[in-house]
Design a protein around this motif. Structure first.
Motif, PDB file in Angstrom:
ATOM      1  N   THR A 115      78.955  -0.517  75.025  1.00 32.21           N
ATOM      2  CA  THR A 115      78.699   0.872  75.428  1.00 32.21           C
ATOM      3  C   THR A 115      79.222   1.868  74.391  1.00 32.21           C
ATOM      4  N   ASP A 116      80.238   1.465  73.621  1.00 32.44           N
ATOM      5  CA  ASP A 116      80.773   2.386  72.606  1.00 32.44           C
ATOM      6  C   ASP A 116      79.792   2.623  71.462  1.00 32.44           C
ATOM      7  N   LYS A 117      78.795   1.748  71.351  1.00 32.43           N
ATOM      8  CA  LYS A 117      77.798   1.916  70.284  1.00 32.43           C
ATOM      9  C   LYS A 117      76.628   2.800  70.687  1.00 32.43           C
ATOM     10  N   ILE A 118      76.491   3.033  71.998  1.00 31.29           N
ATOM     11  CA  ILE A 118      75.290   3.744  72.466  1.00 31.29           C
ATOM     12  C   ILE A 118      75.378   5.225  72.103  1.00 31.29           C
ATOM     13  N   ARG A 119      74.481   5.661  71.237  1.00 34.57           N
ATOM     14  CA  ARG A 119      74.516   7.064  70.769  1.00 34.57           C
ATOM     15  C   ARG A 119      73.721   7.990  71.691  1.00 34.57           C
ATOM     16  N   GLY A 120      72.861   7.420  72.508  1.00 34.51           N
ATOM     17  CA  GLY A 120      72.100   8.273  73.419  1.00 34.51           C
ATOM     18  C   GLY A 120      71.013   7.507  74.141  1.00 34.51           C
ATOM     19  N   ILE A 121      70.558   8.131  75.242  1.00 35.18           N
ATOM     20  CA  ILE A 121      69.385   7.617  75.963  1.00 35.18           C
ATOM     21  C   ILE A 121      68.245   8.593  75.703  1.00 35.18           C
ATOM     22  N   LEU A 122      67.139   8.107  75.151  1.00 35.60           N
ATOM     23  CA  LEU A 122      65.988   8.961  74.850  1.00 35.60           C
ATOM     24  C   LEU A 122      64.920   8.744  75.925  1.00 35.60           C
ATOM     25  N   LEU A 123      64.530   9.814  76.588  1.00 32.52           N
ATOM     26  CA  LEU A 123      63.536   9.693  77.653  1.00 32.52           C
ATOM     27  C   LEU A 123      62.195  10.234  77.179  1.00 32.52           C
ATOM     28  N   THR A 124      61.114   9.478  77.427  1.00 36.27           N
ATOM     29  CA  THR A 124      59.798   9.901  76.935  1.00 36.27           C
ATOM     30  C   THR A 124      59.115  10.901  77.860  1.00 36.27           C
ATOM     31  N   HIS A 125      59.263  10.686  79.173  1.00 42.82           N
ATOM     32  CA  HIS A 125      58.608  11.594  80.122  1.00 42.82           C
ATOM     33  C   HIS A 125      59.198  11.380  81.507  1.00 42.82           C
ATOM     34  N   GLY A 126      58.796  12.203  82.448  1.00 41.47           N
ATOM     35  CA  GLY A 126      59.500  12.281  83.722  1.00 41.47           C
ATOM     36  C   GLY A 126      59.052  11.356  84.838  1.00 41.47           C
ATOM     37  N   HIS A 127      58.327  10.275  84.524  1.00 42.69           N
ATOM     38  CA  HIS A 127      57.918   9.344  85.586  1.00 42.69           C
ATOM     39  C   HIS A 127      59.076   8.429  85.995  1.00 42.69           C
ATOM     40  N   GLU A 128      59.016   8.003  87.270  1.00 43.15           N
ATOM     41  CA  GLU A 128      60.072   7.164  87.849  1.00 43.15           C
ATOM     42  C   GLU A 128      60.364   5.916  87.023  1.00 43.15           C
ATOM     43  N   ASP A 129      59.307   5.309  86.481  1.00 42.28           N
ATOM     44  CA  ASP A 129      59.514   4.053  85.757  1.00 42.28           C
ATOM     45  C   ASP A 129      60.079   4.290  84.356  1.00 42.28           C
ATOM     46  N   HIS A 130      60.401   5.557  84.059  1.00 40.38           N
ATOM     47  CA  HIS A 130      61.033   5.874  82.774  1.00 40.38           C
ATOM     48  C   HIS A 130      62.361   6.611  82.916  1.00 40.38           C
ATOM     49  N   ILE A 131      62.553   7.296  84.043  1.00 43.07           N
ATOM     50  CA  ILE A 131      63.826   8.008  84.221  1.00 43.07           C
ATOM     51  C   ILE A 131      64.585   7.600  85.488  1.00 43.07           C
ATOM     52  N   GLY A 132      63.924   6.860  86.389  1.00 45.91           N
ATOM     53  CA  GLY A 132      64.480   6.645  87.735  1.00 45.91           C
ATOM     54  C   GLY A 132      65.790   5.885  87.791  1.00 45.91           C
ATOM     55  N   ALA A 133      66.098   5.066  86.780  1.00 42.12           N
ATOM     56  CA  ALA A 133      67.317   4.262  86.848  1.00 42.12           C
ATOM     57  C   ALA A 133      68.522   4.974  86.234  1.00 42.12           C
ATOM     58  N   VAL A 134      68.297   6.129  85.619  1.00 46.38           N
ATOM     59  CA  VAL A 134      69.423   6.820  84.976  1.00 46.38           C
ATOM     60  C   VAL A 134      70.578   7.049  85.962  1.00 46.38           C
ATOM     61  N   PRO A 135      70.324   7.599  87.148  1.00 39.66           N
ATOM     62  CA  PRO A 135      71.456   7.835  88.045  1.00 39.66           C
ATOM     63  C   PRO A 135      72.166   6.546  88.465  1.00 39.66           C
ATOM     64  N   HIS A 136      71.442   5.432  88.553  1.00 43.16           N
ATOM     65  CA  HIS A 136      72.053   4.172  88.987  1.00 43.16           C
ATOM     66  C   HIS A 136      72.870   3.509  87.883  1.00 43.16           C
ATOM     67  N   LEU A 137      72.470   3.716  86.620  1.00 42.95           N
ATOM     68  CA  LEU A 137      73.058   2.912  85.543  1.00 42.95           C
ATOM     69  C   LEU A 137      73.941   3.686  84.571  1.00 42.95           C
ATOM     70  N   ILE A 138      73.848   5.017  84.577  1.00 43.59           N
ATOM     71  CA  ILE A 138      74.492   5.753  83.491  1.00 43.59           C
ATOM     72  C   ILE A 138      76.011   5.622  83.531  1.00 43.59           C
ATOM     73  N   SER A 139      76.544   5.425  84.717  1.00 46.55           N
ATOM     74  CA  SER A 139      77.990   5.251  84.814  1.00 46.55           C
ATOM     75  C   SER A 139      78.403   3.928  84.163  1.00 46.55           C
ATOM     76  N   ASP A 140      77.653   2.847  84.424  1.00 53.30           N
ATOM     77  CA  ASP A 140      77.959   1.560  83.798  1.00 53.30           C
ATOM     78  C   ASP A 140      77.757   1.600  82.283  1.00 53.30           C
ATOM     79  N   LEU A 141      76.934   2.539  81.810  1.00 52.86           N
ATOM     80  CA  LEU A 141      76.730   2.673  80.367  1.00 52.86           C
ATOM     81  C   LEU A 141      77.769   3.608  79.754  1.00 52.86           C
ATOM     82  N   ASN A 142      78.697   4.052  80.585  1.00 50.84           N
ATOM     83  CA  ASN A 142      79.790   4.921  80.124  1.00 50.84           C
ATOM     84  C   ASN A 142      79.292   6.310  79.693  1.00 50.84           C
TER      85      ASN A 142
END
Lengths: 558, 558
Positions: A61-88
């Motif tokens: 997780t210390d290497k992750i410089r960012g999450i790049l999102l292409t567009h606002g559909h569920e199958d592209h942004i929907g997991a951010v709230p579930h996983l972003i904490s585990d990604l630090n």
């Protein structure tokens, strides 16, 4: 990992449609591309959502410089709230609309303050670690969608997903062909692209062809018009509003996600309506039927969405009646065919006229067909191509399609990934070199991950033949039967009509527990009694009914 | 019932596709038309088959003069073995092939000696009670299919289902248009007809167009060719055999129903092959791959059928490998799309080339499209028309289609039935006049009817969130907790990872059972304790997890 190679891997979305998430890694830098959810298959019983598996990233997780999102559909942004904490909590990059839609999710998850979001445009260029990121505009079924060119010290990776070459898009912004041509001149190392519509010949029609079909319907519909579509398909909603305004109708936007998405899009200017066009449910009574249009959720037959509730006479604001025209402006996602069909049948039963299906031209895909896929390959000429966002067959057919282009690609240049496939690229080198651990991560109710494959398998078994519980109390020392056996079944047979079977089952248990078993452990051993009951009852029931209910012995020692 | 009216009702097959069964009644005579099964919907969990509901006939079995079968498909003959005993064994009428296929089922059900079968031809005319029955040939996806004209003293009913106007059928026998024209001159009172393809414009292509597509594939396939299709589609199998013979391949017929149906059809001459064309699995090794064609079951993705087992490397005779060409010669029945898709993906994974889908022309429907439906209406000109063998929407669209024909029908002449709708007809009179009791009759395992709606609802609940069993032993007199609570869950959470939740659940039970409940029944009342545990635990679990597992308290009094 060889330091000089660019590493690319999908954590979801390869060989499936949904939960898109990619890792691009070089040296000490990682960027994550998209972070979406998948809706469960029919055999993932009771599961609400499926997430990508981020095991690979947990130690990095210390290497992750960012999450790049292409567009606002569920199958592209929907997991951010579930996983972003585990990604630090890496910073998130997306366009205005994408972040607007994400913002709503973060708010519901009470994460707004914890997530650093960065708004980009469709011409942004910025650095993340040693990477340079360039965004470019693409046309899809939602506005403000982008692709990314990620230039690493080891070469450029182009990430181009959920796009089509719409030359006449609703928002006036076609896919940026000039940028794609320019990227092509810079010789991309690898292209990651969706391929879900590779079975379709020719070109996907422009989104505006749906507006033409809407106009035809609005010109003649005698009563209310009710259009069901994806809440995220803002361009589709725009066209419904445009037709309504052209034909003198007010518009109601109904369904929770429709209300949320359109509110955000209206606020941000991605959806436009004249003042007074959009009305609230309580204003409906002020207008005759022929001046009302409803745009609502439920185009996939989802049980709790507005359209299905209307079809079941269970929606407070709209009671379907003869004279209503319902437009199903979507194609059933595989697996939803029967639900959608049921909704349409019920709407007809209530007297509505229903317009649906391919012949009606009330839906077009947001994804590229064969000629578009080829055109982009010809413009970009990447050294390697990784198709995803499709079933396995789509990826195979994509490889065939690419290899069919004169002198441009060999089959070896097209890599077919599975979730977790680690691919490494360098000039002249592109191979799957390893496999990251991946599985289905289920969301059920409020929790992530406590429902796993074992639980889902149990549900499948319960769903098939139900279960039968056998309770006995035995004396802890003597092993004698003190009470029971009691038998309860659910989902197996209707107990009142099957008293004989239940009694015979009890007899089988009794005789098994009282017979002498030479050499076997004492009956006072609860675990042994448990096993014994399970075997005897399972065999007995299969013999009698040819069914295999789950048999659950409960042995109480008293 | 008014004696002067002809009564007609569907016991299955109206507003659904499957379990076709009709009653035609006048005075003291009844004939039953078809007697088929339906394959369960996805939400009929664990159910194997669904039967028509014959409640209406139970008190009238003495009036039943015969069961008339149109053709040998499961949805027209499959329920005969399950229901004929309850119908008191009326004689069965069908053509040679239909009775041949039925005979196999009767044999398996050990009913051969009890059922009186009567072979008819496609030009038979015979009397049953006061009815005259005329059979006439129709083209469908199985040979030897017929329609019936039933002339009662109250008027003629034409039963025409599962037909198309194939002018170039594989067996050389097109639908008997001359007979239809002649029946039209006799002014039928009512027509009962299928309508499942009313959404399709134009004409359904001839079955022989599939043979042309097979030839194209056989001309170029480098290795084995594996064709999956319906076991009952004898014409399709014939065309595969014809192509194989033309291109020098041997044919293997695989899958239980494929072997059964083709054996019967070959014996009776409805399927033709040159001596030596059809080989057994153990002869496969004698021929190179390019001289082998396999025709097998599994075109619907059925888990245990040959094709899915091949796709999962679980079929002894055929191991899929690169070079194999698999042809999916069928369209997924609604609900099977995902299963079929999974099989195709897995076949691609194993390296096969797979030919499937509408563009490949390897399947045509056996049902009439719009122009055919209209042509038959124009020929027959019945006073009333009852569409069935389709969803509700198909019946509504059929009514629109019929009413669109110049001057021929008003919407009132087209009656839309539901299962059990009692329709009565007389010259100038045609209405739904009542409703017979109907429901889904489930076959699960070996038994009919012991799985009902309650059991299926339980399975749905278990499938969604699983269950949790709480066992306690209480003293029969004092009501004190003697042992437990023990908690076991299946399909709810993974127990090892959820020890905290399980312990907290036990605590909740303990505290509920020990707290003083002013005015409530004594805790020694097992039923009360049961209720109490159920309420407390359900509420506790929903609060903690937002899930609603089935909570099953088991209270033992010792």
């Amino acid at each position: 990992m060889a330091k000089q190679r660019v590493r690319v891997l999908p954590l979801g979305g390869a060989g499936e449609v949904g939960r898109n998430m990619w890792v691009v890694e070089y040296g000490d830098d990682i960027v994550v591309l998209d972070c979406g959810v998948m809706f469960p298959d029919a055999d993932m019983l009771g599961v609400d959502l499926v997430l990508p598996d981020i095991t690979y990233l947990r130690e990095k997780t210390d290497k992750i410089r960012g999450i790049l999102l292409t567009h606002g559909h569920e199958d592209h942004i929907g997991a951010v709230p579930h996983l972003i904490s585990d990604l630090n909590f890496p910073p998130v990059y997306g366009t205005r609309l994408t972040l607007g839609l994400l913002g709503n999710k973060l708010k519901e998850a009470r994460l707004t303050d914890k997530v650093q979001v960065n708004t980009i445009s469709d011409a942004s260029s910025f650095t993340l670690g040693n990477f340079t990121i360039e965004a470019f505009h693409i046309a899809h079924s939602i506005p403000d969608a982008v692709g990314f060119a990620i230039t690493t010290p080891g070469g450029m990776v182009v990430y181009l997903t959920d796009w089509k070459l719409d030359h006449n898009p609703v928002d006036g912004k076609p896919t940026d062909l000039e940028k794609l041509a320019e990227l092509g001149q810079r010789k991309p190392l690898a292209l990651i692209t969706d391929c879900v519509r590779v079975e379709s010949k020719g070109y996907t029609p422009s989104e505006t062809t749906v507006g033409d079909a809407f106009d035809t319907i609005f010109a003649v519909a005698p009563g209310r018009i009710i259009i069901a579509t994806f809440a995220s398909n803002i361009s589709r909603v725009q066209q419904a509003i445009d037709s309504a305004e052209a034909y003198g109708r007010k518009v109601l936007l109904l369904g929770r996600s429709m209300e949320n998405n359109t509110r955000i899009s209206l606020e941000m200017g991605f959806l436009r309506a004249e003042p007074g066009t959009i009305i609230r449910p309580n204003e409906m009574g002020n207008y005759p039927d022929e001046e009302i249009a409803v745009v609502c959720t439920g185009s996939q037959g989802e049980p709790m969405a507005a359209l299905n509730r209307m079809a079941n006479r269970d929606y407070p604001h709209v009671k379907i009646k003869p004279g209503d025209t319902v437009v199903v402006s979507a194609t059933p996602i595989p697996g939803n065919e029967v639900s959608v069909s049921r909704v349409i049948n019920n709407l007809f039963r209530l007297g509505a006229d229903v317009i649906y299906g391919a012949g009606a031209n009330v839906h077009v895909s947001g994804h590229a067909a064969q000629e578009e896929l080829k055109l982009v390959l010809a413009l970009l000429r990447p050294q390697f191509v990784v198709p995803f966002h499709g079933d396995y067959r789509h990826m195979v057919l994509y490889r065939k399609l690419a290899a069919s282009m004169t002198k441009l690609f060999t089959e070896e240049q097209i890599l077919i990934p599975e979730d977790g496939s680690i691919m490494e690229f360098a000039p002249g080198f592109g191979k799957v070199t390893g496999k990251a651990p991946v599985g289905y991560i289920y969301v059920d109710g409020t929790t992530v991950g406590d429902v796993g494959n074992v639980v889902v398998r149990d549900r499948q078994m319960l769903a098939k033949d139900g279960m039968l519980i056998v309770v006995v109390s035995i004396d802890a020392t003597s092993g004698e039967l003190v009470a029971g056996p009691d038998v309860v079944s659910r989902g197996f047979v209707y107990m009142r009509q099957s008293q004989d079977l239940i009694e015979a089952t009890k007899d089988a248990v009794r005789s098994a527990l009282t017979s002498k078993n030479g050499g076997s452990p004492a009956l006072g051993d609860a675990q042994y009694v448990n096993r014994k009951i399970k075997d005897v009852v399972s065999e007995f029931l299969y013999r009698e009914t040819r069914r295999r209910p789950m048999v659950l012995p409960m042995v109480m020692e008293v």
